[in-house]
Design an enzyme around this catalytic site. Structure first.
Site, PDB file in Angstrom:
ATOM      1  N   CYS A 203       0.880  -1.174   0.000  1.00  0.00           N
ATOM      2  CA  CYS A 203       0.000   0.000   0.000  1.00  0.00           C
ATOM      3  C   CYS A 203       0.916   1.223   0.000  1.00  0.00           C
ATOM      4  O   CYS A 203       1.877   1.260  -0.776  1.00  0.00           O
ATOM      5  CB  CYS A 203      -0.969  -0.027   1.181  1.00  0.00           C
ATOM      6  SG  CYS A 203      -0.229  -0.283   2.804  1.00  0.00           S
ATOM      7  N   SER A 204       0.657   2.230   0.817  1.00  0.00           N
ATOM      8  CA  SER A 204       1.538   3.394   0.839  1.00  0.00           C
ATOM      9  C   SER A 204       2.675   3.228   1.844  1.00  0.00           C
ATOM     10  O   SER A 204       3.845   3.339   1.506  1.00  0.00           O
ATOM     11  CB  SER A 204       0.743   4.665   1.167  1.00  0.00           C
ATOM     12  OG  SER A 204      -0.027   5.077   0.068  1.00  0.00           O
TER      13      SER A 204
END
Length: 334
Positions: A203-204
């Protein structure tokens, strides 16, 4: 860890650049109190091996954990990471050497537009499975907190457990939201497909969506809950220098008088993961039923995961780690 928020005329970036920070986390490393990690040649447990990427300091290998039947999760087949949008030119060679077939990006479309696309070596298939909880939007929380320099406003947004409550709500949403369950199930199907691994998912920050995805995978393979939690919390060790630098920067620039208010957002916490597993118990009564009814997965997917990710049992494994009885959660060993 990467978070970007345009704040009037200010752009705040918490990025992975800087050899001083990255060099602290590029060596293979183990952590204590992991009961079922595979032993290395010198008798020490080596898990959570960093991939050594300068632009993704939380990128690591899930290999080395022991499943319910004593088999070991192979190295180099299931990898987890923070965003690959800051991967450097120097990172592309070691990333390519992993032999990846697929990368799964769990970021929302807004995050991708704001932070940028993954930088990948040639020949890798990118799967985008966006996960965005509108009611638990961390990006908006950070943006709102930094946009208003009022200590009172920031305290009202983040203080008295509010930031932690938002994070707990996010983890419960991973379990209760049907679209979220569908996306996590799609990732697990990719890992189970004959041509799926080696696969990296991210994800981030590689903390929340990635953390729950890893927890689902390890639990399905029979890794014990304490070890699943240890893998999840390893993010705090890998990302600590970046988080500290960001909080110091927020304070030095006058964006926040109490930057520590953001710690519940930036750090992994065992209570968050516990909340997700508690929601599994509440809604389905156990992981086995959640696997079948919540995620819509079957024994074929589970068999594919075991075939793709676990080492075949050998005589030495059978002697040292005999298979145990069927598990209470309904996912019995092969």
């Amino acid at each position: 860890m990467q978070y970007r928020a345009r704040l009037c005329h200010v752009t705040v970036r918490i990025c992975n650049g800087g050899a001083r920070v990255v060099d602290q986390h590029t060596e293979s490393g183990g952590f204590r109190n992991v009961r079922n990690a595979s032993p290395e040649s010198r008798g020490t447990s080596l898990v959570g091996r960093s991939l050594g990427l300068r632009g993704a300091i939380n990128a690591r290998d899930l290999g080395g954990y022991r499943a319910a039947d004593g088999r070991i999760l192979r190295r180099g087949v299931a990898l987890r990471s923070d965003g690959l949008n800051h991967v450097t030119a120097e990172d592309l060679a070691p990333l390519g050497a992993l032999g990846l077939r697929s990368v799964v990006d769990l970021r929302s479309m807004g995050e991708v537009r704001q932070a940028g696309l993954d930088r990948l070596p040639g020949g890798v298939t990118l799967h985008h499975l966006p996960l965005l909880a509108a009611d638990f939007d961390i990006f908006l929380l950070i943006r709102d907190a930094l946009a208003d320099h009022s200590p009172q406003r920031q305290q009202a947004l983040l203080g008295d457990g509010r930031a932690a409550a938002l994070m707990t709500g996010l983890y419960r949403w991973f379990v209760t939201d049907p679209v979220a369950r569908e996306r996590f199930a799609a990732l697990l199907r990719l890992l189970a497909a004959p041509d799926g691994p080696p696969l990296l998912f991210h994800c981030s920050a590689g903390k929340d969506r990635t953390g729950w995805a890893a927890a689902l995978l390890l639990t399905a393979l029979g890794v014990d809950r304490g070890t699943v939690l240890a893998d999840y919390l390893l993010t705090n060790e890998r990302s600590a220098p970046v988080v500290r630098r960001a909080l110091d920067d927020f304070g030095a620039r006058g964006l926040m008088s109490e930057p520590e208010l953001l710690l519940p957002v930036f750090r992994a916490d065992h209570g968050y993961l516990d909340a997700a597993f508690a929601e599994v118990e509440t809604g389905w009564g156990g992981f086995g039923a959640f696997w079948r009814e919540g995620l819509g997965l079957d024994d074929e997917v589970l068999a594919g995961l075991r075939a793709n990710l676990l080492d075949e049992p050998g005589a030495e494994h059978a002697a040292e780690h005999p298979a145990g009885p069927a598990r209470a959660d309904g996912l019995s060993p092969c």
